[in-house]
Write an enzyme that holds these catalytic residues in place. Structure first.
Site, mmCIF file in Angstrom:
data_model
loop_
_atom_site.group_PDB
_atom_site.id
_atom_site.type_symbol
_atom_site.label_atom_id
_atom_site.label_comp_id
_atom_site.label_asym_id
_atom_site.label_seq_id
_atom_site.Cartn_x
_atom_site.Cartn_y
_atom_site.Cartn_z
ATOM 1 N N LYS A 266 0.878 -1.170 0.000
ATOM 2 C CA LYS A 266 0.000 0.000 0.000
ATOM 3 C C LYS A 266 0.918 1.223 0.000
ATOM 4 O O LYS A 266 1.448 1.622 1.033
ATOM 5 C CB LYS A 266 -0.874 -0.008 1.248
ATOM 6 C CG LYS A 266 -2.183 0.735 1.142
ATOM 7 C CD LYS A 266 -2.108 2.213 0.862
ATOM 8 C CE LYS A 266 -1.706 3.065 2.018
ATOM 9 N NZ LYS A 266 -1.575 4.490 1.661
ATOM 10 N N SER B 135 4.992 7.980 9.831
ATOM 11 C CA SER B 135 5.034 8.792 11.048
ATOM 12 C C SER B 135 4.987 7.910 12.297
ATOM 13 O O SER B 135 4.436 6.799 12.285
ATOM 14 C CB SER B 135 3.859 9.764 11.057
ATOM 15 O OG SER B 135 2.654 9.044 11.039
ATOM 16 N N THR B 136 5.518 8.449 13.370
ATOM 17 C CA THR B 136 5.512 7.728 14.640
ATOM 18 C C THR B 136 4.074 7.507 15.109
ATOM 19 O O THR B 136 3.745 6.444 15.657
ATOM 20 C CB THR B 136 6.333 8.521 15.672
ATOM 21 O OG1 THR B 136 7.658 8.623 15.146
ATOM 22 C CG2 THR B 136 6.398 7.822 17.016
ATOM 23 N N VAL C 244 1.297 7.026 13.303
ATOM 24 C CA VAL C 244 0.670 5.879 12.620
ATOM 25 C C VAL C 244 1.388 4.590 13.031
ATOM 26 O O VAL C 244 0.759 3.541 13.176
ATOM 27 C CB VAL C 244 0.646 6.080 11.090
ATOM 28 C CG1 VAL C 244 0.080 4.846 10.401
ATOM 29 C CG2 VAL C 244 -0.189 7.296 10.723
ATOM 30 N N GLU D 212 9.768 1.646 10.584
ATOM 31 C CA GLU D 212 10.784 2.699 10.455
ATOM 32 C C GLU D 212 10.058 4.024 10.560
ATOM 33 O O GLU D 212 9.264 4.388 9.701
ATOM 34 C CB GLU D 212 11.568 2.585 9.148
ATOM 35 C CG GLU D 212 12.753 3.538 9.194
ATOM 36 C CD GLU D 212 13.652 3.477 7.965
ATOM 37 O OE1 GLU D 212 13.722 2.414 7.325
ATOM 38 O OE2 GLU D 212 14.255 4.511 7.654
ATOM 39 N N CYS E 94 14.016 10.533 6.657
ATOM 40 C CA CYS E 94 14.018 10.110 8.060
ATOM 41 C C CYS E 94 15.416 10.192 8.653
ATOM 42 O O CYS E 94 15.569 10.337 9.855
ATOM 43 C CB CYS E 94 13.421 8.720 8.197
ATOM 44 S SG CYS E 94 14.178 7.505 7.145
ATOM 45 N N GLU F 220 10.356 16.209 14.960
ATOM 46 C CA GLU F 220 10.793 15.966 13.584
ATOM 47 C C GLU F 220 10.069 16.974 12.680
ATOM 48 O O GLU F 220 8.838 16.970 12.615
ATOM 49 C CB GLU F 220 10.448 14.541 13.154
ATOM 50 C CG GLU F 220 10.890 14.272 11.724
ATOM 51 C CD GLU F 220 10.598 12.854 11.245
ATOM 52 O OE1 GLU F 220 9.424 12.446 11.270
ATOM 53 O OE2 GLU F 220 11.554 12.165 10.843
HETATM 54 O O1 TXE Z 1 2.765 10.177 7.298
HETATM 55 P P1 TXE Z 1 1.848 8.907 7.460
HETATM 56 P P2 TXE Z 1 2.356 11.628 6.777
HETATM 57 C C1 TXE Z 1 6.799 11.697 9.299
HETATM 58 C C2 TXE Z 1 7.204 13.132 9.027
HETATM 59 C C3 TXE Z 1 5.958 13.733 8.451
HETATM 60 C C4 TXE Z 1 4.912 13.027 9.245
HETATM 61 C C5 TXE Z 1 3.545 12.999 8.637
HETATM 62 O O2 TXE Z 1 7.507 13.761 10.247
HETATM 63 O O3 TXE Z 1 5.868 15.120 8.661
HETATM 64 O O4 TXE Z 1 5.398 11.711 9.367
HETATM 65 O O5 TXE Z 1 3.593 12.472 7.309
HETATM 66 C C6 TXE Z 1 -0.144 5.447 5.537
HETATM 67 N N1 TXE Z 1 -2.969 3.001 9.046
HETATM 68 N N2 TXE Z 1 7.208 10.779 8.246
HETATM 69 O O6 TXE Z 1 1.134 12.135 7.461
HETATM 70 O O7 TXE Z 1 0.426 9.317 7.611
HETATM 71 C C7 TXE Z 1 -0.127 6.507 4.472
HETATM 72 O O8 TXE Z 1 -1.157 6.285 3.527
HETATM 73 C C8 TXE Z 1 -2.089 2.520 8.162
HETATM 74 C C9 TXE Z 1 8.443 10.089 8.455
HETATM 75 O O9 TXE Z 1 2.295 11.582 5.332
HETATM 76 O O10 TXE Z 1 2.474 8.102 8.532
HETATM 77 C C10 TXE Z 1 1.255 6.333 3.902
HETATM 78 O O11 TXE Z 1 1.247 5.231 2.985
HETATM 79 N N3 TXE Z 1 -1.416 3.297 7.303
HETATM 80 C C11 TXE Z 1 8.623 8.970 7.512
HETATM 81 C C12 TXE Z 1 2.095 5.998 5.134
HETATM 82 O O12 TXE Z 1 1.156 5.536 6.096
HETATM 83 C C13 TXE Z 1 -1.644 4.618 7.316
HETATM 84 C C14 TXE Z 1 8.095 9.117 6.149
HETATM 85 C C15 TXE Z 1 2.866 7.169 5.722
HETATM 86 O O13 TXE Z 1 1.977 8.212 6.025
HETATM 87 C C16 TXE Z 1 -2.563 5.187 8.222
HETATM 88 C C17 TXE Z 1 6.836 9.821 6.099
HETATM 89 C C18 TXE Z 1 -3.245 4.315 9.112
HETATM 90 N N4 TXE Z 1 -4.112 4.755 10.011
HETATM 91 C C19 TXE Z 1 6.459 10.644 7.113
HETATM 92 N N5 TXE Z 1 -2.570 6.523 8.027
HETATM 93 C C20 TXE Z 1 9.969 8.303 7.503
HETATM 94 N N6 TXE Z 1 10.326 7.615 8.583
HETATM 95 O O14 TXE Z 1 10.690 8.333 6.517
HETATM 96 C C21 TXE Z 1 -1.692 6.777 7.040
HETATM 97 N N7 TXE Z 1 -1.138 5.639 6.598
#
Ligand code: TXE
Length: 498
Positions: free
Chosen positions: A186, A240-241, A243, A262, A296, A394
């Protein structure tokens, strides 16, 4: 290697993708239209899949896994498919990089470099596929012989983010495939194109139907359903942390699926006065600006020895001001667009907070107006204290917070002053200092007199709240296996019943 081989222009109309289940393309009902973050022009249309689509994909992966069409092959046969995929990626390098740039906003030269890394991931995983093995225990006495078998864990759910859509995918998929697992991916709803293109590549390389499935759609519906799915054996999540935490809860509430996570980082770069300051400043500028800081492992906290701090900040600011922020399709661009409007607002919000909490902007500190798209100038804050938001959170943007230290102890304490532990970098010519910091700072990836270096041979993952498990390399394949202990008795049994 990174030459842009043709003039890049925007597509005339957005490209419409289907999603991929059981070796076949399916059309989506509702579509999500993605605009290029660098230009604001519609570039792709991606299916908003339903939970029923996801159930089909999981069922296809389950069938593929259970009938052993992939897991039953030899490591050499699996390696053959992975190597063919690497060769096809090499042929399609420009095209995949192009779609990555259009959806993500990263510079084209960087995207091309990332595809090269992805090719190397497939080649490395092919090697590991042939070498994966358990252990034997010849130490259990003459009557008992022990073996451990490494078996694929089963059906893996893979949720990927938007910052490195193809690279993060390829740091996982070939290793998961090398283990013998089947998977359902996904991708992020805003950057799904290249994950779908990989389905074409893998099918052409000879991967059996049902082993790699892609279901597109929102995190809240498809992502959440995948984390809760009772027929998924393991979930690998990068994002994100917040999620990540919900994945842990969903796993516990459904079937205790194994998790690889991660998550975020607030990574230190420690600069001692005795280091090559020109090199360290170049690395610090790169570490926070690469991928617009949406990375990250971005080095977002500068921890610099007080005796050289003013001079170092001035040197760094001068370099950061010269970074070429521009159109992602221009081969001269070093820093491209911010990937989403939400992320753009988040970064600008942190810059405002930094100012209002009393930190000083040394360079940057504002959006860059290129007439279209969202761009932010690489930004350095001086005089940051540990209570400020820009010190702890972050930001996920090109915003570097600077701290000062007097002693090695203080440097280590500052570097560890975070809930995260993804990566760290140290700069010094003194081996004692380098080793002390490397041993005492808690981070999954460490760079000494370099930054963001590495290859797919080396494992990656985080300490503390940056995650669980390791991806890539030998460990990255073992992560997707489980160990079975086999006990074999020889000779007559010592009877329990006389
Ligand atoms: O991340 P999300 P977002 C951090 C970074 C950023 C913040 C928010 O600080 O500002 O996260 O980014 C899927 N159940 N990182 O909101 O939402 C979503 O569709 C299952 C760090 O975009 O965590 C996408 O495929 N999955 C990071 C993925 O999770 C869910 C990289 C990441 O999105 C979900 C990205 C749910 N309930 C953001 N909700 C890194 N470590 O590199 C969303 N998703």
């Amino acid at each position: 290697m990174n030459k842009v081989s043709r003039i890049l222009t925007l597509p005339e109309t957005p490209r419409t993708f289907g999603f991929f289940v059981d070796g076949e393309w399916r059309e989506g009902g509702d579509l999500f239209e993605r605009a290029s973050p660098g230009h604001g022009v519609a570039v792709t249309r991606i299916p908003k899949c339903t939970v029923a689509d996801l159930d089909d994909a999981v069922a296809a992966a389950r069938r593929a896994f259970e009938d052993r069409r992939w897991s039953g092959l030899s490591g050499a046969e699996r390696a053959g498919v992975l190597l063919r995929a690497a060769a096809i990626l090499r042929q399609r390098r420009d095209e995949i990089a192009y779609w990555e740039v259009l959806e993500n906003g990263k510079p084209i030269t960087q995207a091309l470099g990332e595809i090269d890394h992805c090719i190397a991931c497939f080649e490395t995983a092919a090697g590991v596929a042939r070498l994966l093995h358990g252990e034997s225990f010849n130490s259990l006495g003459d009557k008992l012989f022990g073996l451990t078998l490494r078996e694929p864990i089963g059906v893996v759910g893979l949720i990927t983010p938007w910052n490195f859509p193809f690279l993060i995918l390829c740091e996982r998929v070939p290793f998961i495939l090398a283990s013998g697992c089947a998977l359902v991916v996904k991708p992020s709803e805003v950057t799904s194109a290249t994950t779908l293109l990989l389905a074409e590549v893998l099918a052409e390389a000879g991967l059996p139907a049902g082993v790699y499935n892609v279901v597109t759609g929102s995190g809240r519906t498809i992502g959440q359903a995948l984390t809760e799915h009772p027929d998924v054996d393991m979930l690998s999540f990068t994002g994100s942390t917040a999620v990540g935490q919900s994945c842990v809860q969903a796993s516990a509430a459904s079937n205790f699926k194994k998790l690889g996570l991660e998550l975020g980082g607030k990574n230190p770069i420690v600069v001692f006065a005795d280091s090559n300051l020109e090199d360290a400043a170049d690395a610090a500028a790169f570490g926070i600006s690469f991928n617009t800081g949406q990375c990250c492992v971005s080095s977002s906290r500068l921890i610099v020895e007080a005796s050289v701090a003013d001079a170092f900040e001035a040197l760094l600011a001068e370099k950061m001001a010269r970074i070429r922020v521009g159109d992602p399709l221009d081969a001269a661009t070093q820093v491209g667009a911010i990937t989403t409007e939400a992320q753009n607002a988040t970064i600008l919000g942190f810059i405002d907070k930094g100012r209002s909490e009393g930190a000083r902007v040394v360079t940057g500190g504002a959006a860059v107006d290129l007439g279209r798209g969202s761009y932010i100038a690489p930004t350095l804050f001086s005089g940051v204290t540990r209570d400020m938001a820009i010190a702890c959170d972050e930001i996920f943007g090109p915003v570097l917070s600077s701290f000062r230290f007097e002693t090695v102890e203080e440097a280590v304490a500052l570097a560890n002053d975070t809930v995260y532990g993804l990566a760290a970098s140290v700069w010094t010519r003194d081996i004692d200092k380098a080793l002390t910091v490397t041993r005492r700072v808690r981070a999954g990836r460490f760079w000494v007199n370099t930054i963001m270096a590495g290859g797919p041979e080396m494992p990656l993952g985080g300490f503390k709240q940056s995650g669980w498990g390791r991806e890539a390399g030998m460990l990255g394949v073992e992560e997707y296996t489980q160990v079975k202990s086999v006990h074999i008795e020889t000779g007559p049994r010592a009877r329990w019943i006389a």
